[in-house]
Design a protein around this motif. Structure first.
Motif, PDB file in Angstrom:
ATOM      1  N   GLY A 126      -8.492   2.951  -2.332  1.00  0.00           N
ATOM      2  CA  GLY A 126      -8.612   3.527  -0.999  1.00  0.00           C
ATOM      3  C   GLY A 126      -7.289   3.894  -0.369  1.00  0.00           C
ATOM      4  N   ILE A 127      -6.267   4.129  -1.192  1.00  0.00           N
ATOM      5  CA  ILE A 127      -4.929   4.444  -0.681  1.00  0.00           C
ATOM      6  C   ILE A 127      -4.613   5.918  -0.927  1.00  0.00           C
ATOM      7  CG2 ILE A 127      -2.464   3.961  -0.899  1.00  0.00           C
ATOM      8  CD1 ILE A 127      -3.276   1.145  -1.880  1.00  0.00           C
ATOM      9  N   GLU A 128      -4.262   6.640   0.115  1.00  0.00           N
ATOM     10  CA  GLU A 128      -3.867   8.037   0.001  1.00  0.00           C
ATOM     11  C   GLU A 128      -2.361   8.109  -0.219  1.00  0.00           C
ATOM     12  OE1 GLU A 128      -4.124  12.204   2.572  1.00  0.00           O
ATOM     13  OE2 GLU A 128      -5.432  10.496   3.077  1.00  0.00           O
ATOM     14  N   VAL A 129      -1.956   8.873  -1.234  1.00  0.00           N
ATOM     15  CA  VAL A 129      -0.540   8.935  -1.601  1.00  0.00           C
ATOM     16  C   VAL A 129       0.122  10.174  -0.999  1.00  0.00           C
ATOM     17  CG1 VAL A 129       1.109   9.001  -3.504  1.00  0.00           C
ATOM     18  CG2 VAL A 129      -1.065   7.781  -3.786  1.00  0.00           C
ATOM     19  N   PRO A 130       1.142  10.011  -0.162  1.00  0.00           N
ATOM     20  CA  PRO A 130       1.889  11.172   0.355  1.00  0.00           C
ATOM     21  C   PRO A 130       2.587  11.893  -0.806  1.00  0.00           C
ATOM     22  CG  PRO A 130       2.383   9.179   1.618  1.00  0.00           C
ATOM     23  CD  PRO A 130       1.628   8.738   0.411  1.00  0.00           C
ATOM     24  N   ASP A 131       2.631  13.213  -0.755  1.00  0.00           N
ATOM     25  CA  ASP A 131       3.241  13.996  -1.840  1.00  0.00           C
ATOM     26  C   ASP A 131       4.678  13.572  -2.109  1.00  0.00           C
ATOM     27  OD1 ASP A 131       0.911  15.422  -2.144  1.00  0.00           O
ATOM     28  OD2 ASP A 131       1.577  17.120  -0.918  1.00  0.00           O
ATOM     29  N   THR A 143       0.828  -1.209   0.000  1.00  0.00           N
ATOM     30  CA  THR A 143       0.000   0.000   0.000  1.00  0.00           C
ATOM     31  C   THR A 143       0.863   1.259   0.000  1.00  0.00           C
ATOM     32  OG1 THR A 143      -0.138  -0.070   2.419  1.00  0.00           O
ATOM     33  CG2 THR A 143      -1.929  -1.122   1.177  1.00  0.00           C
ATOM     34  N   LYS A 144       2.143   1.117   0.330  1.00  0.00           N
ATOM     35  CA  LYS A 144       3.083   2.245   0.301  1.00  0.00           C
ATOM     36  C   LYS A 144       3.895   2.169  -0.994  1.00  0.00           C
ATOM     37  CE  LYS A 144       3.564   2.467   5.346  1.00  0.00           C
ATOM     38  NZ  LYS A 144       4.524   2.452   6.476  1.00  0.00           N
ATOM     39  N   GLY A 157      -6.308   5.679  -5.652  1.00  0.00           N
ATOM     40  CA  GLY A 157      -7.489   6.283  -5.037  1.00  0.00           C
ATOM     41  C   GLY A 157      -8.660   5.316  -5.015  1.00  0.00           C
ATOM     42  N   GLU A 158      -8.845   4.584  -6.112  1.00  0.00           N
ATOM     43  CA  GLU A 158      -9.929   3.597  -6.178  1.00  0.00           C
ATOM     44  C   GLU A 158      -9.699   2.448  -5.203  1.00  0.00           C
ATOM     45  OE1 GLU A 158      -9.851   2.620 -10.292  1.00  0.00           O
ATOM     46  OE2 GLU A 158     -11.133   4.310 -10.899  1.00  0.00           O
ATOM     47  N   TYR A 168      -2.412   7.804  -9.644  1.00  0.00           N
ATOM     48  CA  TYR A 168      -3.243   8.403  -8.596  1.00  0.00           C
ATOM     49  C   TYR A 168      -4.661   7.825  -8.614  1.00  0.00           C
ATOM     50  CZ  TYR A 168       0.042  12.060  -7.133  1.00  0.00           C
ATOM     51  OH  TYR A 168       1.118  12.750  -6.603  1.00  0.00           O
ATOM     52  N   LYS A 169      -5.228   7.686  -9.807  1.00  0.00           N
ATOM     53  CA  LYS A 169      -6.608   7.208  -9.919  1.00  0.00           C
ATOM     54  C   LYS A 169      -6.739   5.773  -9.396  1.00  0.00           C
ATOM     55  CE  LYS A 169     -10.445   7.023 -13.225  1.00  0.00           C
ATOM     56  NZ  LYS A 169     -10.887   5.634 -13.027  1.00  0.00           N
TER      57      LYS A 169
END
Length: 338
Positions: free
Chosen positions: A207-212, A179-180, A204-205, A200-201
């Protein structure tokens, strides 16, 4: 040099009959046609390209404009494979290849001027700065043009499905328990935009938030740059478990940086490339990557360009999208089994 007239005298037929036989006209009997061709071969006859050009108003010569940011030329395995496929298909259809550039000895000219100087019938453009004014001039000119991995409104384009390719690659990595997932992408282009957007898409689908700090801008086909960027990712407090690189060749720089940090692949950190070049599958471990279909890309580019040249009245601006496939390799650790 043997001429058509020499063959006509040997065969006892008219020059027109020999010409029709050599050009496979249907109004010549098959036996006569085969006999004329046999005699022509025995006499060592070779068709004159200049005469054919005068007759058809074509040179049967295709221009290739290819230059990448890293100035790697034909050592760039991915594009070398694409262009080799293009060359094979073009030669099957009776065309030669000429590389287009800005220099003729000491003289400088634009890509369009060089294309005209060489008399090419059309040009394929691959891995180039498509914002270059000289490229724009060629695109807007009167020569048939097909682009590879870039889309213009008024030109036929052959592209890899970078959106699906990145989605498939990330989905595989996610299913391996990651997930990272960090991404070092190439320089700005339509290819990069599609891959980054899909990155990103897809996450996002899932459910994983990506750190900048997980997304870093690099350069295609440049291991040296990738070494520096990989070290930055490795120094993060919340380090990624997997790094996707812009391409397989750049991935080598990342692998070197990881090893310099005393880490193992995939035991300590996982990596993935993009392109599926031969090199990626002979390294230890084999790189997990998205293999692009270079044969289909090159073949389609040749087919579409030749169609534009030979039947201009039937010109249709097309977008040919070619899918790739994930090569699992051994560089992504399965985190589902701890």
């Amino acid at each position: 040099m043997v001429s058509i007239k020499d063959i006509s005298i040997r065969c006892g037929v008219s020059v027109a009959t020999v010409s029709k036989a050599l050009n496979d006209h249907s109004d010549i009997g098959q036996i006569t046609k085969e006999n004329i061709r046999k005699v022509a071969k025995e006499m060592g006859y070779l068709p004159n390209s200049f005469a054919r050009a005068l007759k058809t108003n074509r040179t049967y010569n295709l221009g290739v404009l290819f230059m990448d940011e890293a100035q790697s030329g034909l050592t760039h395995e991915y594009f070398n494979n694409v262009l080799n496929s293009f060359k094979v298909e073009a030669e099957k259809k009776g065309y030669d290849i000429t590389f287009i550039n800005k220099y003729m000895g000491q003289k400088t000219m634009s890509y369009y001027e060089h294309s005209k100087y060489r008399g090419v019938d059309g040009v394929v453009i691959a891995c180039i700065d498509f914002s270059d004014p000289d490229v724009i001039e060629l695109i807007r000119g009167d020569l048939p043009v097909v682009t590879i991995d870039h889309v213009f409104d008024n030109r036929t384009a052959i592209t890899s499905d970078n959106v699906k390719g990145m989605r498939d690659l990330i989905t595989y990595i996610y299913e391996m328990g990651h997930t990272k997932i960090a991404y070092i992408h190439g320089a700005d282009s339509s290819v990069t935009q599609n891959r980054v957007g899909s990155y990103y898409k897809t996450l996002g689908e899932l459910g994983i938030e990506v750190p900048d700090e997980y997304v870093v801008s690099g350069i295609y086909h440049d291991p040296d740059t990738t070494v520096k960027l990989t070290k930055k990712l490795l120094a993060l407090k919340d380090r990624p478990t997997c790094i996707i690189f812009p391409d397989d060749f750049s991935c080598i720089g990342g692998i070197n940086a990881i090893k310099e940090n005393g880490l193992r692949i995939p035991e300590d950190i996982s990596v993935a490339g993009y392109d599926g070049i031969l090199l990626s599958q002979v390294l230890d471990p084999k790189i997990t990557t998205l293999q692009q279909n270079t044969k289909a890309l090159g073949r389609s580019a040749a087919e579409k360009l030749i169609a534009l040249i030979e039947n201009p009245k039937a010109t249709i601006i097309e977008r040919v999208v070619v899918e790739g496939k994930v090569l699992a390799g051994n560089s992504v650790k399965n985190l589902n089994h701890k």
